[in-house]
Design a protein around this motif. Structure first.
Motif, mmCIF file in Angstrom:
data_model
loop_
_atom_site.group_PDB
_atom_site.id
_atom_site.type_symbol
_atom_site.label_atom_id
_atom_site.label_comp_id
_atom_site.label_asym_id
_atom_site.label_seq_id
_atom_site.Cartn_x
_atom_site.Cartn_y
_atom_site.Cartn_z
ATOM 1 N N LYS A 64 0.698 -1.109 0.021
ATOM 2 C CA LYS A 64 0.070 -0.042 -0.090
ATOM 3 C C LYS A 64 0.932 1.388 -0.148
ATOM 4 O O LYS A 64 0.655 2.268 -0.835
ATOM 5 N N PRO A 65 2.032 1.286 0.720
ATOM 6 C CA PRO A 65 2.768 2.567 0.991
ATOM 7 C C PRO A 65 3.316 2.919 -0.591
ATOM 8 O O PRO A 65 3.369 3.940 -1.043
ATOM 9 N N LYS A 66 3.705 1.887 -1.345
ATOM 10 C CA LYS A 66 4.223 2.123 -2.394
ATOM 11 C C LYS A 66 3.398 2.410 -3.668
ATOM 12 O O LYS A 66 3.386 3.225 -4.524
ATOM 13 N N PHE A 67 2.210 1.680 -3.333
ATOM 14 C CA PHE A 67 1.103 1.976 -4.322
ATOM 15 C C PHE A 67 0.732 3.548 -4.354
ATOM 16 O O PHE A 67 0.673 4.261 -5.409
ATOM 17 N N PHE A 68 0.750 4.207 -3.153
ATOM 18 C CA PHE A 68 0.359 5.604 -3.077
ATOM 19 C C PHE A 68 1.555 6.481 -3.184
ATOM 20 O O PHE A 68 1.404 7.378 -3.976
ATOM 21 N N VAL A 72 -0.023 6.766 -6.963
ATOM 22 C CA VAL A 72 -1.209 7.708 -6.726
ATOM 23 C C VAL A 72 -0.801 9.280 -6.614
ATOM 24 O O VAL A 72 -1.260 10.110 -7.341
ATOM 25 N N ILE A 73 0.244 9.408 -5.551
ATOM 26 C CA ILE A 73 0.517 10.724 -5.493
ATOM 27 C C ILE A 73 1.179 11.487 -6.378
ATOM 28 O O ILE A 73 0.781 12.682 -6.723
ATOM 29 N N SER A 115 10.998 4.290 3.691
ATOM 30 C CA SER A 115 10.021 4.076 2.437
ATOM 31 C C SER A 115 8.957 3.390 2.988
ATOM 32 O O SER A 115 8.160 2.845 2.066
ATOM 33 N N LYS A 116 8.533 3.295 4.021
ATOM 34 C CA LYS A 116 7.455 2.486 4.558
ATOM 35 C C LYS A 116 6.180 3.447 5.027
ATOM 36 O O LYS A 116 5.309 2.983 5.668
ATOM 37 N N LYS A 117 6.317 4.623 4.987
ATOM 38 C CA LYS A 117 5.256 5.596 5.362
ATOM 39 C C LYS A 117 4.092 5.613 3.958
ATOM 40 O O LYS A 117 4.537 5.488 2.832
ATOM 41 N N ILE A 118 2.905 5.845 4.533
ATOM 42 C CA ILE A 118 1.670 5.894 3.557
ATOM 43 C C ILE A 118 2.147 7.115 2.697
ATOM 44 O O ILE A 118 1.747 7.058 1.418
ATOM 45 N N ILE A 119 2.890 8.297 3.185
ATOM 46 C CA ILE A 119 2.956 9.369 2.391
ATOM 47 C C ILE A 119 4.389 10.059 2.885
ATOM 48 O O ILE A 119 4.945 9.970 3.845
ATOM 49 N N PHE A 120 5.220 10.164 1.787
ATOM 50 C CA PHE A 120 6.585 10.599 1.759
ATOM 51 C C PHE A 120 6.505 12.009 2.341
ATOM 52 O O PHE A 120 6.182 12.871 1.306
#
Length: 216
Positions: A64-68, A72-73, A115-120
């Motif tokens: 999920k974090p990588k996906f966003f 997405v972002i 790199s594991k945050k939902i948003i960097f």
């Protein structure tokens, strides 16, 4: 997350879906070959991405974090850079330059931040700052336009207002996310604003298709 925030989170997803549906209904009325159709495609992709983020784990395993963070972002920012710089402001070279700067901001995130945050936080903040410059330029253009009295028929008026409330308004929240997390009351207030402003933004996007000029 409070019960109120859970309701807001669900409402945000369906506000995105509503915007996508309305865009499909209205985008081709009088301007089938215009670039607004890409805004409709964007809204559809964002809605499907949110559905994926909410329930995708029930269907497939994914990061999920990588996906966003990597899809997405970046898509959000690059699309708005294109809409503002290349289309509304008529400066495609500015779009390419800002997009390159934004993409380069991933390098510090890769080397110096988790790199594991939902948003960097770093490149999201940088992306928002670039978007803020474009928002200000768009406001300046609108204020100095001969069509200022007909702002209610200007698609970009609604889009710009929505982007201001959501992306610019929540910039401090994501920039100082870890710090705010230590103050639960303040964090909850800002998180609620994040959800409410997101709902308002997508409602404004819907209005932009209904009331905005179809000759744009």
């Amino acid at each position: 997350m409070t019960d109120f925030q859970k309701i807001l989170q669900e409402s945000l997803i369906w506000a995105e879906g509503l915007a996508a549906i309305i865009s499909l209904i209205y985008y081709n009325r009088g301007n089938k070959e215009r670039y607004w159709k890409y805004f409709s495609f964007y809204l559809i992709i964002m809605f499907l991405s949110e559905l994926m983020g909410k329930w995708g784990h029930l269907l497939i395993e994914y990061d999920k974090p990588k996906f966003f963070n990597y899809f997405v972002i970046p898509l959000e920012f690059l699309f708005f850079y294109w809409l503002y710089a290349a289309k509304s402001l008529g400066r495609p070279k500015l779009f390419y330059a800002l997009s390159l700067l934004y993409l380069l901001s991933f390098l510090p995130s890769e080397f110096f931040f988790t790199s594991k945050k939902i948003i960097f936080s770093f490149n999201y903040t940088f992306g928002c700052l670039i978007l803020m410059v474009l928002v200000i330029m768009e406001y300046y253009k609108q204020i100095n336009s001969s069509e200022i009295l007909n702002f209610s028929r200007n698609k970009m008026f609604y889009i710009n207002l929505g982007v201001t409330l959501f992306y610019i308004g929540t910039l401090p929240f994501w920039t100082f996310f870890s710090l705010l997390n230590e103050y639960k009351e303040l964090w909850n207030m800002y998180f609620s604003y994040f959800l409410i402003s997101g709902i308002i933004m997508y409602l404004l996007f819907s209005i932009s298709f209904i009331w905005g000029k179809r000759s744009s």
